[in-house]
Design a protein around this motif. Structure first.
Motif, short mmCIF file in Angstrom:
data_model
loop_
_atom_site.label_atom_id
_atom_site.label_comp_id
_atom_site.label_asym_id
_atom_site.label_seq_id
_atom_site.Cartn_x
_atom_site.Cartn_y
_atom_site.Cartn_z
N SER A 220 -9.21 -0.31 1.22
CA SER A 220 -8.25 -0.52 0.14
C SER A 220 -6.87 0.08 0.38
N TRP A 221 -6.79 1.31 0.84
CA TRP A 221 -5.49 1.97 0.95
C TRP A 221 -4.70 1.55 2.18
N VAL A 222 -5.33 0.73 3.04
CA VAL A 222 -4.64 0.27 4.24
C VAL A 222 -5.17 -1.12 4.58
N GLY A 223 -4.33 -1.93 5.24
CA GLY A 223 -4.77 -3.20 5.77
C GLY A 223 -4.44 -4.39 4.88
N ARG A 224 -4.49 -5.57 5.50
CA ARG A 224 -4.23 -6.81 4.77
C ARG A 224 -5.29 -7.00 3.68
N ASN A 225 -4.85 -7.27 2.49
CA ASN A 225 -5.74 -7.39 1.33
C ASN A 225 -6.60 -6.13 1.12
N GLY A 226 -6.14 -5.02 1.65
CA GLY A 226 -6.89 -3.77 1.48
C GLY A 226 -8.24 -3.78 2.15
N THR A 227 -8.39 -4.55 3.24
CA THR A 227 -9.69 -4.66 3.91
C THR A 227 -9.96 -3.53 4.89
N GLY A 228 -9.08 -2.53 4.95
CA GLY A 228 -9.42 -1.31 5.64
C GLY A 228 -8.78 -1.09 6.99
N TYR A 229 -9.01 0.11 7.49
CA TYR A 229 -8.39 0.56 8.74
C TYR A 229 -8.89 -0.24 9.94
N VAL A 230 -10.19 -0.46 10.03
CA VAL A 230 -10.74 -1.10 11.23
C VAL A 230 -10.22 -2.52 11.39
N LEU A 231 -10.29 -3.30 10.33
CA LEU A 231 -9.82 -4.68 10.42
C LEU A 231 -8.30 -4.73 10.63
N ASP A 232 -7.60 -3.74 10.12
CA ASP A 232 -6.15 -3.65 10.35
C ASP A 232 -5.87 -3.45 11.83
N SER A 299 -3.68 -9.81 -4.41
CA SER A 299 -2.33 -9.99 -4.94
C SER A 299 -1.34 -9.11 -4.18
N PRO A 300 -0.04 -9.39 -4.28
CA PRO A 300 0.97 -8.51 -3.66
C PRO A 300 0.91 -7.09 -4.21
N GLY A 301 0.31 -6.90 -5.39
CA GLY A 301 0.25 -5.58 -5.99
C GLY A 301 -0.49 -4.55 -5.15
N ILE A 302 -1.41 -5.00 -4.29
CA ILE A 302 -2.16 -4.03 -3.48
C ILE A 302 -1.23 -3.28 -2.53
N TYR A 303 -0.18 -3.95 -2.06
CA TYR A 303 0.73 -3.30 -1.11
C TYR A 303 1.64 -2.30 -1.81
N ARG A 304 1.95 -2.58 -3.09
CA ARG A 304 2.71 -1.59 -3.87
C ARG A 304 1.87 -0.32 -4.06
N LEU A 305 0.57 -0.51 -4.36
CA LEU A 305 -0.31 0.66 -4.53
C LEU A 305 -0.44 1.43 -3.21
N GLN A 306 -0.58 0.71 -2.11
CA GLN A 306 -0.70 1.37 -0.80
C GLN A 306 0.57 2.18 -0.49
N ASP A 307 1.73 1.60 -0.81
CA ASP A 307 3.00 2.29 -0.54
C ASP A 307 3.12 3.56 -1.39
N GLU A 308 2.69 3.47 -2.64
CA GLU A 308 2.77 4.65 -3.50
C GLU A 308 1.87 5.77 -2.98
N LEU A 309 0.69 5.40 -2.49
CA LEU A 309 -0.19 6.42 -1.91
C LEU A 309 0.40 6.98 -0.63
N ARG A 310 0.93 6.11 0.21
CA ARG A 310 1.51 6.57 1.48
C ARG A 310 2.65 7.55 1.24
N GLU A 311 3.43 7.32 0.22
CA GLU A 311 4.52 8.23 -0.10
C GLU A 311 3.98 9.62 -0.41
N ARG A 312 2.88 9.70 -1.14
CA ARG A 312 2.28 11.00 -1.48
C ARG A 312 1.67 11.66 -0.25
N ILE A 313 1.04 10.85 0.60
CA ILE A 313 0.46 11.39 1.84
C ILE A 313 1.56 11.97 2.72
N ASP A 314 2.64 11.24 2.88
CA ASP A 314 3.76 11.72 3.71
C ASP A 314 4.34 13.01 3.14
#
Length: 801
Positions: A220-232, A299-314
Motif C-alpha cells: 500500500s505505501w509504495v508501488g503502482r496501485n499500492g501493490t507493494g515494494y516487490v512488484l514495484d 484511484s489517484p488518491g493512493i499516491y497522495r497518501l503515499q506522498d504524505e507518508l513519505r514526507e513524514r518518513i523523510d
C-alpha cells in the motif's frame, strides 16, 4: 562437558516474553473508549502512537468504516461457510478489484499465516527444495517446515547473503526440479529490503530458481496501485515468482492476497490449498472494508497518501541524522529500529519513552537475536511533525540514561549490531571494582585459587596446569584452547568473583539432536571445520562443576556480575569468539533475570551427580546404606558380572595400554552425536599418563586378559574429591561384561579405598548413577549468541531425512 538436553524453543520464548511482561513492555492492553490512530491509551495515559503497522492510516478512513457497518447490517457478522462451497456476496467484487490492482490472477486468504500454510505445501513439489532467508517471517518458516514430512529438504542462508544463496543453488541445481527461495519484501523489524532485482538476475541465471515473497510490510505505501515494494521493483510478475500481499495492516481491512502469473500453478493452489479450502472465509465487514480500500488503491488518491507518508518518513530520517542514535538500517521504509543491545536496556528505554508520552514496540527474541534487542518505531500518516520531532528529542535524551541505568555502553550496542562506533556520549559512574585477567593459572595466587575454586572438578590449580599443557601447541586448531582467569575484587582487595574461561573451537551442532549431527558429519567428511565456531565458555569442554566463585553476601555482587559479563564480551571480541556460554547454574540462581536482561538464554543441562562418602569406610558399608531397590539392582545387574573381569588401577600405562585408552575413549566420543565435539589431542592422554594426580581404572576379562574392555579416567582433586572425568569402552562387549555399571561400581570402590569423601560423578547416565547412590541436581547453562542463524538453521534441519 556432558551432553546438554535438547532445548525446547518454545520454553525459551516463554521465558523471554515473561521477562518482558514483568518489565511492563509486552502483552499490554490499550484503553479508552475510542481510537484515533494518532494516540493510544496505555496504562491510563494517552501516548502518541509510533507502533502501528497501518502506515497509511486507512483503518480509520470513514469510507472503510462505513462500508464495514453497512455490510454487517446487510449480511450479518459472518458468512459461516467454506469458500469451497460458496463465497459471501461481496467476495466476487473484492476479487475483481484486487485482480485489477495487480493485473494478475489472485487468491484471497483469511490472513497471511493461513495463506502460507495453504500455498507453500501446494506450490512446492516433492522433488523441490526450499531455501529460507534467515529473517523471513515466522509464518513462512512454519509453513515451509510442514514439508519435512514429505522429505523436501529445507536450507537456510544468512539474511540477504546472495553468495550463500548461489552456493545452495549450485548444490541442488542438478538434483532438484525447483529451488524455492523464500524471503520478505520489507523485513518487519529493521525495515530493510530484499534485493529483488539481484534475485531476479539470479533466477535468470538459474532457471530452476523460484522466488516466494511475503511483502505484507511493503503493501500500500509504495508501488503502482499500492501493490507493494516487490512488484514495484519487478514491474511485471514473472511466472517463477509467487507474491503475497496483505489486506490488513496498511491496507486497512483484513485478509491477505496471493498474486500468481503462472496459470498451472495458480490453478493447482486455487483448486485445493489446505486452509484455503477448509478455513472460514473473511467476514462480510472485512470484505466490504477491503473493497472500499481497493477502490482507493485504484484511484489517484493512493499516491497522495503515499506522498504524505513519505514526507513524514523523510522528516523522521532528517531528525535522526542529527543524533548519535544507533539506527540499524537507514532506508525509506516506514519501519525504523533503534538498537539497545541488551534486553534490559530495551525494557528501560521503552518504559522511559512511554513515560514521556510515546508508544513504541520492543524488538525482542525470537524476532531478533537476544543481543539485538531494540525499539521498533513505525511512522504513519497519523503522526504529525511536531510529535515526530518530540520523539527524536526524547530518544536522544533518554537513550544514554537507559545505557547508564543498565550498566552498559554505546560501544557495546554498536558492536552488537556491527555498526561503526557512535558519537553519543555517556557518563556512567563505574563501581569501584578491580578486574584482573590472567592468561595462565601460573600467574594466579595458587592458594587463593584453591581456597575459592579448588575441591571440585578438574580445575584446582594443579588440574588447570595440566589442561593448559595438554591444550596448547598442538597441530590441529580444535586441539588448542586459550584460557583466561578472571578475578574481580573490591577496594580492599577481597575477591567478590573468580572464574576461569576458555576459548575453543566447537561444532555448531554440538547441542543439536543426534540426527542433525549425523547429517552434518557427512559434510565434515569433505570439510572437517564445516559449521564450527569459536566459543568463549566458563570452564571448558573438559570440565564440569560450579566454575564461578561469587560472594553473594557482598554489597557489590550485582555490579561484579555485570562487570564479568562486560569483561567476557570484550574478551570474546578480542579473541574472535562467536558465542558465550555460562555453565553449571542451579535452577534457582538469583541472577537469572539479570542474565536474561544481559542477553543470555537459559538451556537445561543434564543433571549433575555427586556421591557422598563421608563415614563410609568400606564398600560393604556403602552398599548397605542403599535403598532395597538399589541393592536389588546391584545383586541382579552388577554383582554377577564382577567375577568376569579383573579390575585394576593403573597410575602410568604402557605405550600399548595408552593406545587402548585412546581407542576406547574415541569409541565413546564418536558415538555420542548428541554431544558432538571434536576429538581430544593425543597430548592430553600423554599428559594424563605422566601426571601423578591422574589414574586409570581398567577392566580386563579373566578368560582373555589381554584386551581392555573399559577404562575410567580419574582425577584426584586436593585429596578431597575424586573425579571420574570420562570413560572409554569396547562397544562390542559392552553388554557381555556390563562394562559401564562395573566402572561406576569400581569408581566408588576406589574412592573409598583412597579415603576421599566425595565423588563428582559429572553428568549423563544419571539413571545408572542414581541406582548406585548418587545425588542428582538440576543444572543450567546460559548462552549468548551473536545472532540466531545457527540455532534456527539447526532447527530447520531437525526432523529432515
Amino acid at each position: 562437558m556432558a551432553k546438554i538436553k535438547h532445548h525446547n524453543f518454545l520454553n525459551t520464548v516463554h521465558e523471554v516474553f515473561s521477562d518482558a511482561k514483568r518489565a511492563g513492555v509486552l502483552h499490554l492492553y490499550a484503553g479508552g473508549k475510542s481510537f484515533s490512530g494518532r494516540t493510544i491509551e496505555v496504562k491510563g495515559r494517552e501516548l502518541f502512537h509510533f507502533g502501528t503497522t497501518g502506515y497509511l492510516g486507512l483503518e480509520q478512513d470513514t469510507r472503510l468504516k462505513r462500508a464495514a457497518m453497512e455490510a454487517i447490517d446487510k449480511y450479518g457478522t459472518q458468512f459461516p461457510l467454506s469458500k469451497s462451497y460458496i463465497s459471501n456476496p461481496l467476495y466476487e467484487e473484492l476479487e475483481d478489484h484486487i485482480k485489477e490492482m495487480y493485473g494478475y490472477p489472485i487468491i484471497i486468504t483469511k490472513n497471511s499465516t493461513l495463506g502460507h500454510l495453504g500455498v507453500i505445501p501446494s506450490a512446492v513439489d516433492d522433488g523441490d527444495v526450499i531455501i529460507l532467508d534467515h529473517q523471513v517471517h515466522w509464518s513462512v518458516q512454519n509453513a515451509a517446515k510442514m514439508l519435512k514430512n514429505r522429505s523436501v529438504p529445507i536450507e537456510m542462508i544468512r539474511h540477504n547473503h546472495l553468495d550463500m544463496l548461489e552456493d545452495k543453488i549450485k548444490k541442488y541445481q542438478y538434483k532438484k526440479q525447483h529451488i524455492w527461495y523464500m524471503a520478505d519484501g520489507i523485513y518487519s523489524m529493521y525495515g530493510d529490503y530484499a534485493p529483488v532485482k539481484e534475485l531476479l538476475s539470479l533466477a535468470e541465471k538459474y532457471p530452476q530458481l523460484r522466488l516466494y515473497f511475503d511483502d505484507v510490510h511493503g503493501m500500500s505505501w509504495v508501488g503502482r496501485n499500492g501493490t507493494g515494494y516487490v512488484l514495484d521493483q519487478l514491474r511485471e510478475l514473472p511466472e517463477n515468482v509467487l507474491l503475497f500481499g496483505t489486506l490488513s495492516k496498511t491496507f486497512g481491512a483484513s485478509g491477505a492476497v496471493l498474486a500468481c502469473s503462472n496459470p498451472q500453478l495458480y490453478d493447482k493452489i486455487k483448486t485445493f490449498g489446505g486452509p484455503l479450502t477448509f478455513s472460514a472465509q473473511l467476514e462480510p465487514a472485512s470484505v466490504a472494508a477491503a473493497i472500499a480500500s481497493a477502490k482507493i488503491h485504484l484511484s489517484p488518491g493512493i499516491y497522495r497518501l503515499q506522498d504524505e507518508l513519505r514526507e513524514r518518513i523523510d522528516y523522521f530520517n532528517d531528525c535522526l541524522r542529527l543524533t548519535g542514535l544507533p539506527l540499524i538500517d537507514q532506508n525509506t521504509s516506514p519501519v525504523f529500529y533503534i538498537g539497545t543491545g541488551m534486553p534490559k536496556t530495551g525494557y528501560n528505554f521503552v518504559n522511559r519513552l512511554m513515560h514521556e508520552g510515546f508508544y513504541v514496540n520492543l524488538g525482542i527474541f525470537p524476532a531478533v537475536p537476544v543481543k539485538n534487542t531494540g525499539v521498533r518505531i513505525t511512522i504513519s500518516r497519523h503522526n504529525q511533525k511536531e510529535e515526530i520531532k518530540a520523539l527524536v528529542e526524547a530518544m536522544e535524551h533518554h537513550f544514554p540514561i537507559a545505557l547508564e541505568d543498565t550498566h552498559t555502553s554505546i560501544d557495546r550496542v554498536f558492536h552488537a549490531f556491527k555498526l561503526k562506533p557512535g558519537t553519543m556520549g555517556e557518563s556512567r559512574a563505574m563501581p569501584k571494582l578491580k578486574v584482573e585477567v590472567h592468561e595462565s593459572i601460573e600467574q594466579m595466587d595458587g592458594e587463593l585459587w584453591d581456597r575459592y575454586l579448588g575441591g571440585q572438578g578438574v580445575y584446582d590449580g594443579e588440574g588447570l596446569q595440566f589442561l593448559e599443557r595438554a591444550f596448547k601447541d598442538n597441530d590441529r586448531k580444535e586441539h588448542n584452547w586459550s584460557f583466561r582467569y578472571v578475578t574481580i575484587k573490591d577496594e580492599k582487595g577481597h575477591p567478590i568473583l573468580m572464574t576461569f574461561l576458555s576459548l575453543g573451537l566447537w561444532k555448531d551442532d554440538m547441542l543439536a539432536p543426534a540426527q542433525v549431527s549425523e547429517a552434518i558429519e557427512e559434510e565434515r567428511k569433505r570439510d572437517i571445520y564445516h559449521l564450527s565456531s569459536k566459543v568463549l565458555s566458563m570452564g571448558c569442554l573438559f570440565s564440569e562443576g560450579s566454575h564461578m566463585f561469587l560472594d553473594a553476601s557482598h554489597s557489590l555482587v550485582d555490579k561484579a556480575l555485570a562487570l564479568l559479563l562486560e569483561t567476557m564480551e570484550k574478551l570474546e571480541r578480542q579473541m574472535g569468539g562467536k558465542m558465550t556460554v555460562l555453565r553449571d547454574f542451579d535452577g534457582n540462581t538469583p541472577w537469572h533475570n539479570e542474565l536474561y536482561g544481559q542477553g543470555f538464554l537459559r538451556v537445561q543441562m543434564p543433571n549433575s551427580c555427586t556421591v557422598d562418602l563421608q563415614g563410609k569406610q568400606t564398600m560393604e558399608n556403602y552398599m548397605g546404606q542403599l535403598s532395597p531397590k538399589n541393592r536389588r539392582h546391584f545383586r541382579k545387574d552388577i554383582q554377577p558380572y564382577l567375577g568376569l573381569v579383573q579390575s585394576k588401577v593403573i597410575a602410568t600405562g604402557s605405550s600399548s595400554e595408552l593406545l587402548d585408552f585412546k581407542r576406547l575413549f574415541e569409541e565413546v566420543r564418536s558415538r555420542n552425536l548428541g554431544l558432538n565435539t571434536y576429538s581430544f589431542p593425543d597430548r592430553l592422554f600423554e599428559e594424563m599418563n605422566q601426571n601423578p594426580l591422574w589414574e586409570f581404572i581398567v577392566l580386563t576379562p579373566f578368560k582373555d586378559p589381554g584386551p581392555i574392555v573399559g577404562v575410567m579416567f580419574c582425577y584426584i582433586n586436593l585429596n578431597r574429591v575424586y573425579v571420574p572425568a570420562f570413560v572409554g569402552m569396547d562397544y562390542d562387549r559392552l553388554e557381555t561384561y556390563a562394562t559401564y555399571r562395573q566402572l561406576l561400581y569400581r569408581t566408588i570402590e576406589r574412592a573409598i579405598g583412597l579415603g576421599i569423601p566425595k565423588i563428582d560423578f559429572g553428568m549423563t547416565a544419571t539413571f545408572e548413577k542414581r541406582k548406585l547412590g548418587a545425588v542428582v541436581n538440576e543444572k543450567y547453562a546460559y548462552l549468548q549468541t551473536h545472532d540466531n542463524f545457527i540455532l534456527e538453521m539447526l532447527g530447520v534441519m531437525e526432523g529432515q531425512e
